[in-house]
Write a protein that holds these residues in place. Structure first.
Motif, PDB file in Angstrom:
ATOM      1  N   ALA A  64     -19.334  -2.526  20.279  1.00  0.00           N
ATOM      2  CA  ALA A  64     -18.846  -1.675  19.236  1.00  0.00           C
ATOM      3  C   ALA A  64     -17.651  -2.180  18.536  1.00  0.00           C
ATOM      4  O   ALA A  64     -16.849  -2.896  19.380  1.00  0.00           O
ATOM      5  CB  ALA A  64     -18.486  -0.198  19.616  1.00  0.00           C
ATOM      6  N   LEU A  65     -17.540  -2.084  17.444  1.00  0.00           N
ATOM      7  CA  LEU A  65     -16.439  -2.691  16.653  1.00  0.00           C
ATOM      8  C   LEU A  65     -16.255  -1.980  15.249  1.00  0.00           C
ATOM      9  O   LEU A  65     -17.070  -1.381  14.517  1.00  0.00           O
ATOM     10  CB  LEU A  65     -16.667  -4.241  16.050  1.00  0.00           C
ATOM     11  N   GLN A  66     -14.890  -1.263  15.377  1.00  0.00           N
ATOM     12  CA  GLN A  66     -14.261  -0.565  14.075  1.00  0.00           C
ATOM     13  C   GLN A  66     -13.139  -1.193  13.345  1.00  0.00           C
ATOM     14  O   GLN A  66     -12.221  -1.408  14.007  1.00  0.00           O
ATOM     15  CB  GLN A  66     -13.883   0.905  14.658  1.00  0.00           C
ATOM     16  N   LEU A  67     -13.374  -1.871  12.199  1.00  0.00           N
ATOM     17  CA  LEU A  67     -12.469  -2.649  11.609  1.00  0.00           C
ATOM     18  C   LEU A  67     -12.245  -1.760  10.255  1.00  0.00           C
ATOM     19  O   LEU A  67     -12.894  -1.237   9.394  1.00  0.00           O
ATOM     20  CB  LEU A  67     -13.130  -4.089  11.060  1.00  0.00           C
ATOM     21  N   THR A  68     -10.825  -1.414  10.265  1.00  0.00           N
ATOM     22  CA  THR A  68     -10.381  -0.753   9.107  1.00  0.00           C
ATOM     23  C   THR A  68      -9.351  -1.179   8.278  1.00  0.00           C
ATOM     24  O   THR A  68      -8.382  -1.894   9.062  1.00  0.00           O
ATOM     25  CB  THR A  68      -9.940   0.873   9.386  1.00  0.00           C
ATOM     26  N   VAL A  69      -9.140  -1.084   7.159  1.00  0.00           N
ATOM     27  CA  VAL A  69      -7.830  -1.296   6.370  1.00  0.00           C
ATOM     28  C   VAL A  69      -7.479  -0.491   5.484  1.00  0.00           C
ATOM     29  O   VAL A  69      -8.352   0.305   4.850  1.00  0.00           O
ATOM     30  CB  VAL A  69      -8.180  -2.733   5.587  1.00  0.00           C
ATOM     31  N   ARG A  70      -5.914  -0.081   5.442  1.00  0.00           N
ATOM     32  CA  ARG A  70      -5.664   1.275   4.613  1.00  0.00           C
ATOM     33  C   ARG A  70      -4.382   0.682   4.050  1.00  0.00           C
ATOM     34  O   ARG A  70      -3.624  -0.220   4.534  1.00  0.00           O
ATOM     35  CB  ARG A  70      -5.387   2.228   5.416  1.00  0.00           C
ATOM     36  N   SER A  71      -3.948   1.355   2.941  1.00  0.00           N
ATOM     37  CA  SER A  71      -2.659   1.222   2.401  1.00  0.00           C
ATOM     38  C   SER A  71      -1.597   2.041   3.249  1.00  0.00           C
ATOM     39  O   SER A  71      -1.951   2.794   3.716  1.00  0.00           O
ATOM     40  CB  SER A  71      -2.720   1.710   0.993  1.00  0.00           C
ATOM     41  N   THR A  72      -0.552   1.248   3.484  1.00  0.00           N
ATOM     42  CA  THR A  72       0.523   2.018   4.233  1.00  0.00           C
ATOM     43  C   THR A  72       1.682   2.564   2.990  1.00  0.00           C
ATOM     44  O   THR A  72       2.570   3.470   3.472  1.00  0.00           O
ATOM     45  CB  THR A  72       1.558   1.102   4.960  1.00  0.00           C
ATOM     46  N   ARG A  73       1.146   2.408   1.809  1.00  0.00           N
ATOM     47  CA  ARG A  73       1.896   2.932   0.657  1.00  0.00           C
ATOM     48  C   ARG A  73       1.486   4.428  -0.015  1.00  0.00           C
ATOM     49  O   ARG A  73       1.974   5.350  -0.257  1.00  0.00           O
ATOM     50  CB  ARG A  73       2.239   2.065  -0.524  1.00  0.00           C
ATOM     51  N   HIS A  74      -0.171   4.374   0.089  1.00  0.00           N
ATOM     52  CA  HIS A  74      -0.643   5.530  -0.412  1.00  0.00           C
ATOM     53  C   HIS A  74      -1.771   6.015   0.448  1.00  0.00           C
ATOM     54  O   HIS A  74      -1.850   5.515   1.343  1.00  0.00           O
ATOM     55  CB  HIS A  74      -1.492   4.886  -1.795  1.00  0.00           C
ATOM     56  N   ARG A  75      -2.176   7.075   0.081  1.00  0.00           N
ATOM     57  CA  ARG A  75      -3.103   7.861   0.964  1.00  0.00           C
ATOM     58  C   ARG A  75      -4.622   7.712   0.621  1.00  0.00           C
ATOM     59  O   ARG A  75      -5.183   8.392   1.019  1.00  0.00           O
ATOM     60  CB  ARG A  75      -2.524   9.414   1.057  1.00  0.00           C
ATOM     61  N   GLU A  76      -5.051   6.718   0.093  1.00  0.00           N
ATOM     62  CA  GLU A  76      -6.499   6.551  -0.157  1.00  0.00           C
ATOM     63  C   GLU A  76      -6.942   6.252   1.160  1.00  0.00           C
ATOM     64  O   GLU A  76      -6.345   5.918   2.348  1.00  0.00           O
ATOM     65  CB  GLU A  76      -6.703   5.358  -1.105  1.00  0.00           C
ATOM     66  N   PRO A  77      -8.312   6.590   1.274  1.00  0.00           N
ATOM     67  CA  PRO A  77      -9.037   6.571   2.624  1.00  0.00           C
ATOM     68  C   PRO A  77      -9.170   5.135   2.987  1.00  0.00           C
ATOM     69  O   PRO A  77      -9.294   4.191   1.986  1.00  0.00           O
ATOM     70  CB  PRO A  77     -10.273   6.956   2.173  1.00  0.00           C
ATOM     71  N   PRO A 127      -1.071  -5.855  -6.296  1.00  0.00           N
ATOM     72  CA  PRO A 127      -0.959  -7.168  -5.672  1.00  0.00           C
ATOM     73  C   PRO A 127       0.307  -7.018  -4.702  1.00  0.00           C
ATOM     74  O   PRO A 127       1.207  -6.373  -5.190  1.00  0.00           O
ATOM     75  CB  PRO A 127      -0.670  -7.921  -6.821  1.00  0.00           C
ATOM     76  N   GLY A 128       0.234  -7.622  -3.502  1.00  0.00           N
ATOM     77  CA  GLY A 128       1.394  -7.646  -2.651  1.00  0.00           C
ATOM     78  C   GLY A 128       1.739  -6.223  -1.962  1.00  0.00           C
ATOM     79  O   GLY A 128       2.659  -6.057  -1.157  1.00  0.00           O
ATOM     80  N   GLU A 129       0.638  -5.214  -1.942  1.00  0.00           N
ATOM     81  CA  GLU A 129       0.839  -3.948  -1.447  1.00  0.00           C
ATOM     82  C   GLU A 129       0.938  -3.927  -0.034  1.00  0.00           C
ATOM     83  O   GLU A 129      -0.033  -4.871   0.695  1.00  0.00           O
ATOM     84  CB  GLU A 129      -0.103  -3.152  -1.945  1.00  0.00           C
ATOM     85  N   PRO A 130       1.664  -3.150   0.986  1.00  0.00           N
ATOM     86  CA  PRO A 130       1.707  -3.451   2.367  1.00  0.00           C
ATOM     87  C   PRO A 130       0.525  -2.587   2.724  1.00  0.00           C
ATOM     88  O   PRO A 130       0.033  -1.615   2.100  1.00  0.00           O
ATOM     89  CB  PRO A 130       2.756  -2.671   2.904  1.00  0.00           C
ATOM     90  N   ILE A 131      -0.463  -3.371   3.689  1.00  0.00           N
ATOM     91  CA  ILE A 131      -1.481  -2.772   4.153  1.00  0.00           C
ATOM     92  C   ILE A 131      -1.438  -2.897   5.822  1.00  0.00           C
ATOM     93  O   ILE A 131      -0.733  -3.528   6.300  1.00  0.00           O
ATOM     94  CB  ILE A 131      -2.754  -3.568   3.700  1.00  0.00           C
ATOM     95  N   ARG A 132      -2.141  -1.970   6.324  1.00  0.00           N
ATOM     96  CA  ARG A 132      -2.479  -2.233   7.706  1.00  0.00           C
ATOM     97  C   ARG A 132      -4.006  -2.265   7.875  1.00  0.00           C
ATOM     98  O   ARG A 132      -5.002  -1.575   7.708  1.00  0.00           O
ATOM     99  CB  ARG A 132      -2.028  -0.682   8.365  1.00  0.00           C
ATOM    100  N   ILE A 133      -4.283  -3.325   9.112  1.00  0.00           N
ATOM    101  CA  ILE A 133      -5.554  -3.755   9.308  1.00  0.00           C
ATOM    102  C   ILE A 133      -5.520  -3.322  10.691  1.00  0.00           C
ATOM    103  O   ILE A 133      -4.779  -3.699  11.734  1.00  0.00           O
ATOM    104  CB  ILE A 133      -5.548  -5.190   9.361  1.00  0.00           C
TER     105      ILE A 133
END
Length: 464
Positions: free
Chosen positions: A322-335, A347-353
């Motif tokens: 099983a593998l769950q790979l998610t990427v989200r913005s740490t600045r905004h609340r988009e899914p 561009p250059g926005e901080p993200i969490r992988i």
């Protein structure tokens, strides 16, 4: 002579968000295999006109036998993909398709697709997957009869790359739409980057011509048990790497180039089962060594959707299940975005992988529970001049967080200014990058998993 394609890479990310919009209720990771041969991969008696098909020539196994073995090895879905040849469309329609119905009745717990190993005009092979239903026999018959390179009596009569584009246009117009994955793409290469029957320009051209039909390639080809040439990649200077094709295994290679320019193009792992190692062959049975996992409900249509949309990962030796790979913005609340999907960023926005993987508890088919040595998170983009900019972040046992069978790790990073993609691979070896496979190596000691990508979209993308 087959033409060389120089079509521009298309930015085909417009449908990426659709991978995130479906109801996930009832979905799970379902293992499968889209490249399996049976007794209807026939040989031919060419002393007759037309040649006479010889049942069991290239594989002795019945479709029911393959289905039972696949289910025993933990597969939930499988595609029957037999070779073609002169007039093979009638063999498929009149003989193989009725056997598929018997296999479906005999092994009802396995979702079985009608398909074939399509002889690509002007190239080599691809897995054709036909959607189940009342039209499946006729759809496949017409495709094979009218477009398969091996169908005519005269050899070379369809060695024309333009015919492949016509075939894809035909398939694009069918409802429901079939799927196609290019098989063993670098098997005829002669060195790294010295391509044979399949060239990167062709992959891109085929995908652009029918992005909902030709959706990917075998990242890990079959024939992994072949002792002399793993994957039957026979050229010593162009082997597989950790069991994976060089187009996939090389960071910054062909696959990464396609992803960086927006192609929603996926990879899989298959058995290409003809004859098992136990019986003197060079193959593992379906599900014995290689698996393609699809995030789907146990329904044929949803499995097809998952393959089409990239909700898939490839693994050998049951390294993970099983593998769950998610990427989200740490600045905004988009899914968050997941595999096959896209995250809209600045561009250059901080993200969490974030990656979560599950290690299977049972022994694999070799009687082992493989250990995981390290995981690579790979962040790629196309720079303004079109070149690739790749970053690899390595994680080992001291970097991840175990909880039961699950491991979790995170990487906080700034998004590439031009957008790009994130993908993951991991291994039981200590190799920094997968090494070239050599004769006699033990495939069970060289295991890898590869995710498909999550795309990062900005309004600034390089010209292509």
């Amino acid at each position: 002579m087959r033409p060389i394609f120089f079509l521009p890479a298309a930015l085909v990310l417009c449908g990426a968000a659709a991978a995130q919009s479906h109801d996930d209720s009832g979905r799970a990771w379902l293992a499968g295999d889209h490249h399996v041969h049976s007794e209807w991969s026939v040989d031919w008696d060419r002393s007759t006109t037309p040649p006479t098909p010889l049942r069991g020539g290239d594989s002795r196994y019945t479709r029911t036998r393959n289905a039972r073995v696949a289910q025993r090895n933990g597969l939930r879905w499988m595609v029957h993909t037999d070779h073609g040849g002169p007039g093979h469309s009638m063999v498929t329609r009149d003989l193989a398709w009725p056997e598929l119905q018997r296999a479906r009745r005999g092994v009802p717990g396995l979702i079985q697709f009608h398909g074939m190993e399509f002889d690509v005009p002007g190239a080599e092979h691809a897995s054709l997957i036909v959607a189940p239903g009342p039209q499946e026999r006729d759809h496949q018959f017409t495709i094979e009869r009218d477009y398969s390179r091996g169908e005519p009596l005269a050899p070379g009569a369809r060695d024309d790359g333009d015919l492949m584009l016509h075939a894809l246009a035909h398939m694009r117009g069918l409802s429901p739409t079939p799927l196609m994955f290019v098989n063993h793409p670098s098997r005829t290469a002669t060195a790294p980057g010295a391509w044979g029957e399949v060239e990167p320009e062709e992959l891109r051209a085929w995908h652009v011509a029918a992005p909902q039909v030709l959706v990917g390639m075998e990242g890990a080809p079959g024939h992994q048990a072949a002792a002399a040439h793993r994957g039957l990649y026979r050229h010593a200077d162009a082997p597989t790497f950790g069991g994976f094709d060089q187009m996939t295994a090389r960071v910054g290679g062909v696959w990464d180039g396609m992803l960086a320019h927006g192609h929603r193009f996926w990879i899989t792992a298959t058995s290409d089962s003809h004859r098992n190692l136990r019986e003197g062959g060079g193959d593992f049975d379906p599900g014995q060594y290689s698996k393609t996992y699809v995030w789907a409900r146990p329904e044929a249509d949803d499995i097809m959707d998952g393959l089409r949309e990239g909700r898939i990962f490839a693994v050998t030796g049951d390294l993970i299940d099983a593998l769950q790979l998610t990427v989200r913005s740490t600045r905004h609340r988009e899914p968050a975005a997941t595999m096959g999907g896209a995250l809209q960023i600045e561009p250059g926005e901080p993200i969490r992988i974030e990656l979560r993987i599950r290690r299977p508890a049972p022994l694999n088919a070799h009687g082992r529970v493989p250990s995981l040595d390290h995981i690579d998170l790979i962040l790629g983009q196309a720079a303004a001049d079109g070149s690739l900019d790749m970053r690899v972040k390595r994680f080992d046992a001291g970097d991840w967080h175990p909880k039961g069978q699950w491991l979790t790790l995170r990487w906080d990073v700034k998004a590439p200014p031009q957008g790009g993609f994130v993908r993951v691979r991991g291994t039981n070896t200590a190799e920094y990058a997968p090494k070239a496979d050599i004769a006699g190596e033990d495939p069970w000691s060289d295991l890898w998993f590869y995710s498909n990508p999550v795309f990062l979209q900005t309004d600034r993308r390089p010209e292509t």
